[in-house]
Scaffold this active site. Structure first.
Site, mmCIF file in Angstrom:
data_model
loop_
_atom_site.group_PDB
_atom_site.id
_atom_site.type_symbol
_atom_site.label_atom_id
_atom_site.label_comp_id
_atom_site.label_asym_id
_atom_site.label_seq_id
_atom_site.Cartn_x
_atom_site.Cartn_y
_atom_site.Cartn_z
ATOM 1 N N GLU A 54 16.703 -19.178 -3.652
ATOM 2 C CA GLU A 54 16.473 -17.822 -4.129
ATOM 3 C C GLU A 54 16.176 -17.812 -5.626
ATOM 4 O OE1 GLU A 54 16.228 -13.590 -4.262
ATOM 5 O OE2 GLU A 54 15.857 -15.128 -2.742
ATOM 6 N N ASN A 106 -2.886 2.280 5.765
ATOM 7 C CA ASN A 106 -2.011 1.146 5.481
ATOM 8 C C ASN A 106 -1.910 0.297 6.734
ATOM 9 O OD1 ASN A 106 -1.533 2.246 3.002
ATOM 10 N ND2 ASN A 106 0.584 2.841 3.415
ATOM 11 N N GLY A 107 -1.839 -1.020 6.576
ATOM 12 C CA GLY A 107 -1.674 -1.905 7.717
ATOM 13 C C GLY A 107 -2.895 -2.776 7.938
ATOM 14 N N GLU A 115 8.107 -15.855 -8.635
ATOM 15 C CA GLU A 115 7.589 -14.514 -8.340
ATOM 16 C C GLU A 115 7.166 -13.769 -9.592
ATOM 17 O OE1 GLU A 115 9.470 -12.303 -4.509
ATOM 18 O OE2 GLU A 115 10.914 -12.858 -6.052
ATOM 19 N N HIS A 169 15.243 -38.845 -2.389
ATOM 20 C CA HIS A 169 14.293 -39.013 -1.292
ATOM 21 C C HIS A 169 12.915 -38.460 -1.637
ATOM 22 C CE1 HIS A 169 17.383 -40.508 1.363
ATOM 23 N NE2 HIS A 169 18.150 -39.467 1.057
ATOM 24 N N TRP A 186 -3.482 -2.679 -1.308
ATOM 25 C CA TRP A 186 -3.186 -4.098 -1.546
ATOM 26 C C TRP A 186 -4.148 -4.885 -0.663
ATOM 27 C CZ3 TRP A 186 -1.074 -8.343 1.225
ATOM 28 C CH2 TRP A 186 -0.570 -9.386 0.429
ATOM 29 N N LYS A 246 5.814 -5.041 -2.336
ATOM 30 C CA LYS A 246 7.236 -4.863 -2.064
ATOM 31 C C LYS A 246 7.529 -4.810 -0.573
ATOM 32 C CE LYS A 246 11.531 -4.013 -3.119
ATOM 33 N NZ LYS A 246 12.354 -5.095 -3.691
ATOM 34 N N CYS A 265 0.830 -1.199 0.000
ATOM 35 C CA CYS A 265 0.000 0.000 0.000
ATOM 36 C C CYS A 265 0.867 1.252 0.000
ATOM 37 C CB CYS A 265 -0.946 0.043 1.190
ATOM 38 S SG CYS A 265 -2.038 -1.369 1.352
ATOM 39 N N ARG A 292 5.362 -0.675 -4.525
ATOM 40 C CA ARG A 292 5.007 -1.327 -3.271
ATOM 41 C C ARG A 292 3.967 -2.414 -3.459
ATOM 42 N NH1 ARG A 292 6.628 1.896 1.159
ATOM 43 N NH2 ARG A 292 4.966 1.081 2.489
ATOM 44 N N LYS A 306 12.701 -16.393 -7.331
ATOM 45 C CA LYS A 306 12.658 -15.356 -8.360
ATOM 46 C C LYS A 306 11.831 -15.808 -9.559
ATOM 47 C CE LYS A 306 14.548 -12.175 -6.349
ATOM 48 N NZ LYS A 306 13.820 -12.733 -5.231
#
Length: 615
Positions: free
Chosen positions: A488, A100-101, A495, A511, A73, A610, A2, A27, A492
């Site tokens: 990582e 926001n929050g 995402e 396994h 968001w 973000k 947000c 964001r 990526k």
């Protein structure tokens, strides 16, 4: 996640609000809105991009001398116009808020306010704030006091901005657990979630602290900490001059911010390690004036982080245990804060976050302190962030603004910082000889040039991306310190390309994951020429034997041969402890170019934000 922008000026603030929202798009959001004061409160809301809100404002010729704007968001309620901010409430005067929050006690508050006659028209927790402020405004007839009374009743994390119809010449803002700052200009005063939104109008910034409530008008501002001060007792906050350059948040010649930030990594790492370029010996003072005493009493490390920063912590665990001889535990912050771990006061708690506002990381650091951990270190990219202020010691990763949602240069600068921490602790524990210290300092000085060389594999990665774009799943393999790098790389890819990708320690193939291998499942392997290379080659043979297609990032001397189903891209000679940092580069490039092939929104992938400032 947000974004908030607020403005009170002597001219039309709508262009300022919209430009601020454009600069906060990184964001992550799914709807946008604004309200301005001009013969009443005028609200515009849209789903989708800020560009749609911009078109609507231009079509309606929306103007005003004060206003607040927001990108949302979704957390409570689906993305829709009725759930978009600003939210309204009517008491003595019409009131508008953006938030926001997350408000954790919103259900109880909603029931109470509905019983008092307030009508809810959205599914959001945020609308509770509008009606709560309106309810308190009925009692006080002063918006500032009403906001102060309201935040005392709210549980959770929030940054809010509030306006009223009867006093259109001011806005009230407050923060607790979510970032919010003020901008002081010559022709107006402003508020925003991020300094980048205000560079268009000012560089003079005031960072609000937890519990601060501020009133802004065209002439000035005042701040009261309504959680820790007497009502009406003003507090002083320092004015900082931002040194953030406008070009740092502009694309320049690049197609996407992610591409720009991948190629900025040599410079970002050089900036982060600048302090060692003219020294011959590592000093604990790099981490703060109290670092030497704290490090001397440290007998283990606890790393708390989320997402990409968590992967950086996993790499650091190998370094800290191997080089410094210190036990290290790495915890996902959102899980740690709900466990009952055993605390050792001699454990140094290290919080890692790009933004320094990650809610779970902040909460887990506070939780660690409550358990009895005495000392903490923040590794962060934002100097005035909550994480930096909360920790005893701090180290800034000088990556500059990172706009792309998928983190790139923040990760490599975190790794460089963690390697520097490892060397410092190793030296204090007499685990680092003078000769090895000199070699490592030289290697770190050379790291920016090595990263520049690693970027040269891009043309080969592009060719791979054409094959990957048709796939639906991928496996990433690594061993030892390169296993977190495989994690990582998988993160990526999923995402920004939306291809399902998983990472495994290569020895775990037999396994379970080996059952997935066929000619439709690309297998990406990280193959540095280290002590585990022979073991990794055996694992790759297992894939070949079952018809798998291998894509191997190898060092020049790894002696892995290409064949019909084995594709190899070779980096430079093995870089020792720095190898994980270099092998990160081609994985980032692979994700980026696969996303380009698939036509996804590289910088703003769906459903992601973000700065994750909520749990």
């Amino acid at each position: 996640m947000c974004g908030i922008v607020g403005a009170v000026a002597n001219g039309n603030v709508v262009p300022i609000l919209l430009e601020g929202l454009f600069r906060l798009e990184y964001r992550g959001y799914d709807s946008a809105g604004l309200v301005v004061a001009r013969n009443g409160l005028h609200r515009l809301r849209t789903t989708g991009r800020v560009s749609e809100l911009d078109k609507l404002a231009n079509k309606l010729n929306t103007q005003g001398l004060a206003g607040i704007a927001h990108t949302r968001w979704a957390t409570h309620g689906a993305p829709s116009e009725r759930n978009a901010h600003p939210h309204f409430s009517k008491a003595v005067s019409e009131i508008a808020i953006v938030h926001n929050g997350i408000i954790e006690n919103h259900e109880l508050m909603r029931q109470r306010l509905q019983a008092a006659g307030f009508e809810f028209v959205s599914d959001t927790d945020s609308e509770v704030i509008a009606h709560l402020v309106a309810s308190n405004f009925q009692q006080t007839s002063d918006l500032f006091e009403a906001v102060c009374l309201s935040i005392a009743e709210l549980q959770g994390a929030y940054a809010i901005a509030v306006m009223e119809e009867a006093r259109p010449d001011r806005i009230i803002v407050a923060r607790n657990g979510a970032p919010l700052l003020l901008g002081l200009g010559k022709t107006g005063n402003y508020a925003a979630s991020d300094v980048s939104a205000l560079l268009q109008v000012t560089r003079n910034i005031v960072y609000l602290e937890e519990g601060d409530v501020a009133e802004l008008n065209n002439e000035g501002y005042r701040i009261v900490n309504c959680l820790h001060s007497k009502l009406g007792e003003e507090v002083e906050r320092l004015v900082h001059e931002s040194d953030l350059a406008s070009e740092a948040i502009e694309l320049g010649p690049y197609a996407h911010f992610m591409q720009k930030e991948i190629f900025e990594q040599p410079g970002a790492v050089a900036n982060t390690l600048e302090m060692i370029f003219n020294i011959h010996s590592i000093s604990p003072e790099l981490f703060g004036s109290e670092a030497e005493n704290i490090f001397r009493d440290t007998n283990s490390i606890l790393i708390l982080a989320c997402g990409t920063s968590y992967h950086a912590g996993l790499v650091a665990r190998y370094w800290l245990e191997t080089v410094a001889g210190l036990p290290c535990n790495v915890e996902i912050a959102s899980e740690y804060r709900y466990r009952n771990p055993i605390a050792d006061p001699a454990t140094l708690v290290v919080g890692i976050s790009q933004s320094g506002e990650t809610a779970d990381t902040l909460a887990s650091l506070n939780y660690a302190k409550s358990l009895g951990h005495r000392h903490s270190l923040a590794i962060c990219n934002v100097a005035e962030s909550a994480l930096i202020r909360q920790a005893d010691l701090r180290f800034l990763t000088r990556a500059g603004p990172e706009i792309g949602v998928a983190s790139t240069k923040a990760f490599t600068t975190q790794l460089a910082s963690l390697l520097l921490l490892t060397m410092t602790l190793a030296k204090m524990r007499h685990k680092l000889s003078n000769e090895y210290e000199g070699k490592m300092i030289a290697a770190l000085r050379h790291l920016p040039a090595a990263l520049q060389l690693a970027l040269q594999v891009e043309p080969q990665v592009k060719a791979w991306a054409e094959r990957f774009a048709q796939k639906r799943h991928a496996l990433f393999l690594g061993r030892g310190v390169h296993y977190p790098i495989a994690m990582e790389g998988a993160l990526k890819l999923k995402e920004i390309s939306y291809i399902h990708a998983e990472a495994y320690a290569a020895g775990e193939l037999k396994h379970g994951p080996l059952a997935l291998v066929d000619n439709e499942m690309p297998i990406v392997a990280i193959a540095p020429n280290d002590v585990l290379l022979g073991k990794l080659k055996s694992n790759l043979q297992e894939v070949q034997a079952r018809g798998g297609e291998l894509y191997v990032f190898a060092d020049a001397d790894s002696q892995i041969q290409e064949s019909e189903h084995v594709h190899v891209i070779r980096l430079a000679e093995h870089a020792g402890l720095l190898s994980p940092i270099l092998h990160t580069i081609p994985l980032q490039l692979l994700a980026y170019h696969v996303a380009l092939q698939k036509g996804t929104d590289v910088d703003k992938p769906r459903n992601l934000a973000k700065a994750v400032t909520v749990e």
